[in-house]
Design a protein around this motif. Structure first.
Motif, PDB file in Angstrom:
ATOM      1  N   ARG A   5      -5.530  -7.338  -6.495  1.00 21.44           N
ATOM      2  CA  ARG A   5      -6.396  -8.459  -6.849  1.00 21.44           C
ATOM      3  C   ARG A   5      -5.828  -9.234  -8.035  1.00 21.44           C
ATOM      4  O   ARG A   5      -5.843 -10.470  -8.034  1.00 21.44           O
ATOM      5  CB  ARG A   5      -7.805  -7.955  -7.178  1.00 21.44           C
ATOM      6  CG  ARG A   5      -8.794  -9.077  -7.482  1.00 21.44           C
ATOM      7  CD  ARG A   5     -10.183  -8.535  -7.770  1.00 21.44           C
ATOM      8  NE  ARG A   5     -11.108  -9.630  -8.060  1.00 21.44           N
ATOM      9  CZ  ARG A   5     -12.364  -9.461  -8.471  1.00 21.44           C
ATOM     10  NH1 ARG A   5     -12.851  -8.235  -8.630  1.00 21.44           N
ATOM     11  NH2 ARG A   5     -13.130 -10.511  -8.723  1.00 21.44           N
TER      12      ARG A   5
ATOM     13  N   THR B 264       0.824  -1.208   0.000  1.00 23.00           N
ATOM     14  CA  THR B 264       0.000   0.000   0.000  1.00 23.00           C
ATOM     15  C   THR B 264       0.859   1.258   0.000  1.00 23.00           C
ATOM     16  O   THR B 264       0.334   2.363   0.091  1.00 23.00           O
ATOM     17  CB  THR B 264      -0.940   0.028   1.220  1.00 23.00           C
ATOM     18  OG1 THR B 264      -0.157  -0.075   2.418  1.00 23.00           O
ATOM     19  CG2 THR B 264      -1.935  -1.119   1.159  1.00 23.00           C
TER      20      THR B 264
ATOM     21  N   GLU C  75      -6.165  -1.494  -4.996  1.00 17.82           N
ATOM     22  CA  GLU C  75      -7.033  -2.653  -4.793  1.00 17.82           C
ATOM     23  C   GLU C  75      -7.114  -3.518  -6.037  1.00 17.82           C
ATOM     24  O   GLU C  75      -7.017  -4.753  -5.956  1.00 17.82           O
ATOM     25  CB  GLU C  75      -8.430  -2.191  -4.381  1.00 17.82           C
ATOM     26  CG  GLU C  75      -9.382  -3.354  -4.102  1.00 17.82           C
ATOM     27  CD  GLU C  75     -10.749  -2.900  -3.627  1.00 17.82           C
ATOM     28  OE1 GLU C  75     -11.644  -3.751  -3.499  1.00 17.82           O
ATOM     29  OE2 GLU C  75     -10.927  -1.678  -3.394  1.00 17.82           O
TER      30      GLU C  75
END
Length: 399
Positions: free
Chosen positions: A343, A279, A339
């Motif tokens: 994924r 992140t 995100e």
């Protein structure tokens, strides 16, 4: 007019430079190698990649050089039995709006390079290695191996798997060696027997290995790539490998696949590496994207696609952005992309483990699952990936 330095002149770096120049910035691209070039062979481009290319004005030249394949085929690697076929015909095009195609890496890279060379706001520098950066409240300095350093309003690290910008920004050490070894070769299509030719991406899957092949370069060549989950622990990239060594590793491959494998001559070998999702993508006026932010295994065929998406999202967010807001918009870029890319990283690992390489009971479970899936089910499974419009995220963020 803000000035941005992009570290790295690969697909992600050039796409970023083009997107930022189109957004009104002046851009310098610093490439470590002595020339702007791209190694490798085939790349698969799903509709999400073509949406990004359309935003850059390059969908047409890339599409013209691509091979628009008819289907993605998954075969049991030893018996040759079909496990799943995703047709890329009119129903697929109607649903996703754009094609699925395969290209030689240079057929994607060359239009990006030509567009950057032609753009008056972009300057390209080869043989300049970015080694780190020094951030400040109003500017950032890109540090180079032999100087001179570059001062800019923002620095974008698009310097790949072994990114020096990421090394400083994230500090998570070298990439993880996956234990998967891939051998690649390209052969003239004229050398391929007629009965073995198909306008498809074909994957043969076996216990701990898989073999993929598809036409590239306008159909004039066949891209071959065969991967083994062999526990390799030392990273190598593009190592020349004897043909006999490659053939000896895959004795169980179906005879038709074996005949194709035997056509390869100038094999090169890579040991795949990736990283866990992070992140931490930004540090003030510095950000990472592409493989520098989210390197991934090749099993979802989305590495280049994600870099292209990153580029157009960043370009949209920084359109006419004054220097004072760059750090804020870089943080917004990271929040919009983390995100989705995480994924894709997870799905890529899952596909290698559960779809491409399982054995025994796990392989039987895979086969049973795929046997129950209709054509619509297969399109539903890839909808989140192929239907994505990178621009939509920035449009929503602006509302």
């Amino acid at each position: 007019m803000p000035h941005v330095v992009v570290a790295g002149g690969g697909i992600g770096g050039l796409a970023t430079a083009l997107a930022l120049a189109q957004a009104g910035h002046t851009v310098e691209v610093l490439e470590r190698k002595g020339e702007f070039t791209e190694l490798g062979a085939g790349i698969q481009l799903a509709p999400n990649a073509f949406r990004a290319l359309a935003r850059l004005g390059l969908a047409e030249p890339v599409s013209a050089a691509a091979v628009h394949v008819d289907a993605l085929r998954l075969l049991e690697g030893r018996s040759g039995a079909p496990l799943a076929v995703l047709s890329l015909d009119h129903a697929y095009r109607a649903r996703f709006g754009l094609p699925y195609a395969v290209v030689h890496r240079s057929d994607l890279y060359r239009p990006l390079l030509d567009a950057c060379q032609a753009h008056r706001r972009i300057t390209l520098h080869a043989g300049v290695e970015v080694t780190g950066y020094q951030g400040g409240p109003d500017q950032v300095r890109a540090l180079t191996a032999r100087g001179p350093d570059r001062t800019a309003d923002a620095l974008i690290g698009a310097d790949g798997l072994h990114s020096a910008v990421r090394a400083q920004l994230v500090g998570d050490g070298p990439p993880r060696v996956s234990g998967h070894t891939i051998h690649r070769a390209v052969v003239p299509m004229a050398a391929v027997p007629a009965e073995l030719r198909s306008n498809t991406v074909t994957l043969w899957v076996g216990p701990g290995w898989h073999f993929v092949h598809y036409p590239i370069a306008g159909g004039s060549r066949l891209n071959l790539a065969i991967t083994q989950d062999d526990g390799a622990r030392e990273a190598v990239a593009g190592l020349p490998t004897e043909r006999e060594q490659v053939l000896a590793r895959f004795p169980g491959l179906h005879p038709a696949g074996r005949r194709l494998l035997e056509l390869g001559r100038d094999w090169r070998t890579w040991v795949l590496c990736d990283r866990d999702a992070t992140t931490t993508w930004t540090d003030g006026r510095t950000a990472v994207l592409g493989d520098a932010a989210h390197p991934m295994l090749q099993y979802a065929a989305q590495g280049a696609c994600m870099a292209l998406e990153d580029a157009v999202v960043l370009g949209d967010l920084l359109r006419d952005c004054p220097s004072a807001r760059l750090a804020e918009q870089l943080r917004e870029f990271a929040s919009l992309r983390q995100e989705r890319t995480a994924r894709v990283q997870d799905v890529s690992r899952w596909m290698g483990r559960e779809v491409y390489h399982p054995s025994d009971g796990a392989a039987q479970a895979r086969d049973a699952l795929l046997a129950d899936m209709s054509a619509d089910d297969l399109m539903d499974a890839v909808d989140w990936l192929h239907a994505h419009d990178a621009r939509g995220a920035t449009t929503l963020a602006a509302q």
